[in-house]
Write a protein that holds these residues in place. Structure first.
Motif, short mmCIF file in Angstrom:
data_model
loop_
_atom_site.label_atom_id
_atom_site.label_comp_id
_atom_site.label_asym_id
_atom_site.label_seq_id
_atom_site.Cartn_x
_atom_site.Cartn_y
_atom_site.Cartn_z
N HIS A 35 0.83 -1.21 0.00
CA HIS A 35 0.00 0.00 0.00
C HIS A 35 0.87 1.26 0.00
CE1 HIS A 35 -3.47 2.50 0.76
NE2 HIS A 35 -2.90 2.97 1.87
N THR A 56 -4.80 -3.89 -2.38
CA THR A 56 -4.33 -2.53 -2.59
C THR A 56 -3.85 -2.41 -4.02
OG1 THR A 56 -2.81 -0.80 -1.84
CG2 THR A 56 -2.02 -3.06 -1.69
N VAL A 60 -4.43 2.69 -3.25
CA VAL A 60 -5.82 2.71 -2.78
C VAL A 60 -6.13 1.35 -2.17
CG1 VAL A 60 -8.23 3.09 -3.40
CG2 VAL A 60 -6.43 4.31 -4.64
N PRO A 84 -13.96 0.96 -1.80
CA PRO A 84 -12.70 1.53 -1.30
C PRO A 84 -12.83 1.84 0.19
CG PRO A 84 -13.97 3.21 -2.41
CD PRO A 84 -14.73 1.93 -2.57
N LYS A 85 -11.71 1.72 0.90
CA LYS A 85 -11.69 2.09 2.32
C LYS A 85 -11.76 3.61 2.49
CE LYS A 85 -10.70 -1.86 4.51
NZ LYS A 85 -11.00 -2.29 5.83
N ASP A 86 -11.14 4.33 1.52
CA ASP A 86 -11.12 5.79 1.56
C ASP A 86 -11.46 6.31 0.16
OD1 ASP A 86 -10.68 8.49 2.03
OD2 ASP A 86 -8.50 8.31 2.00
N VAL A 87 -12.65 6.88 0.01
CA VAL A 87 -13.10 7.35 -1.30
C VAL A 87 -12.19 8.45 -1.82
CG1 VAL A 87 -15.03 8.44 -2.53
CG2 VAL A 87 -15.48 6.72 -0.79
N GLY A 88 -11.63 9.26 -0.96
CA GLY A 88 -10.74 10.34 -1.37
C GLY A 88 -9.47 9.86 -2.05
N ALA A 89 -9.08 8.62 -1.79
CA ALA A 89 -7.85 8.08 -2.37
C ALA A 89 -8.04 7.65 -3.82
CB ALA A 89 -7.37 6.90 -1.54
#
Length: 135
Positions: A35, A56, A60, A84-89
């Motif tokens: 990651h 990963t 992301v 996704p764990k983090d949409v911003g990524a």
């Protein structure tokens, strides 16, 4: 008494070496390293259908929920929801990137239908002919 202290000292050293090797070879550590280096890595327990997989890709982190069902000749994972764990990524990922991720998942689960959760689902279903909106 001196022999006992030496044995205890030797056992402590062996325990530290064993712990260090277990840490270096642990799959979650490999996932974290991939990651950070923005490489692909797929972490899964294929024998446990109830346990989600993690992967990963390009920095992301994604999680996939597996669902068991029937195929023509056996019970198998037939549906996978990926999010996704983090949409911003997700910034910078293209439709080809998501197709590549799907291909990697299908290598492990050949009978599965892959569904993406929002906002990826909307992005993949969007029409490519839409003009770019600039302000």
């Amino acid at each position: 008494m001196g022999l006992l202290i030496r044995i205890i000292f030797l056992m402590i050293i062996l325990l530290l070496i064993y712990s260090g090797i277990r840490y270096l070879l642990h799959p979650k550590r490999k996932l974290e390293l991939a990651h950070e280096q923005k490489r692909f890595y797929f972490l899964d327990d294929p024998n446990n259908v109830r346990k989600n997989f993690t992967l990963t890709y390009k920095g992301v982190l994604f999680e996939g929920e597996k669902y068991l069902g029937t195929t023509t000749d056996s019970f198998d994972v037939i549906s996978i929801f990926v999010f996704p764990k983090d949409v911003g990524a997700l910034k910078g990922l293209t439709k080809n990137d998501f197709k590549t991720i799907e291909q990697h998942i299908l290598q492990h689960y050949k009978n599965a239908k892959i569904d993406w959760k929002s906002p990826i689902k909307e992005f993949l279903n969007s029409d490519d002919n839409l003009p770019n909106q600039t302000m």
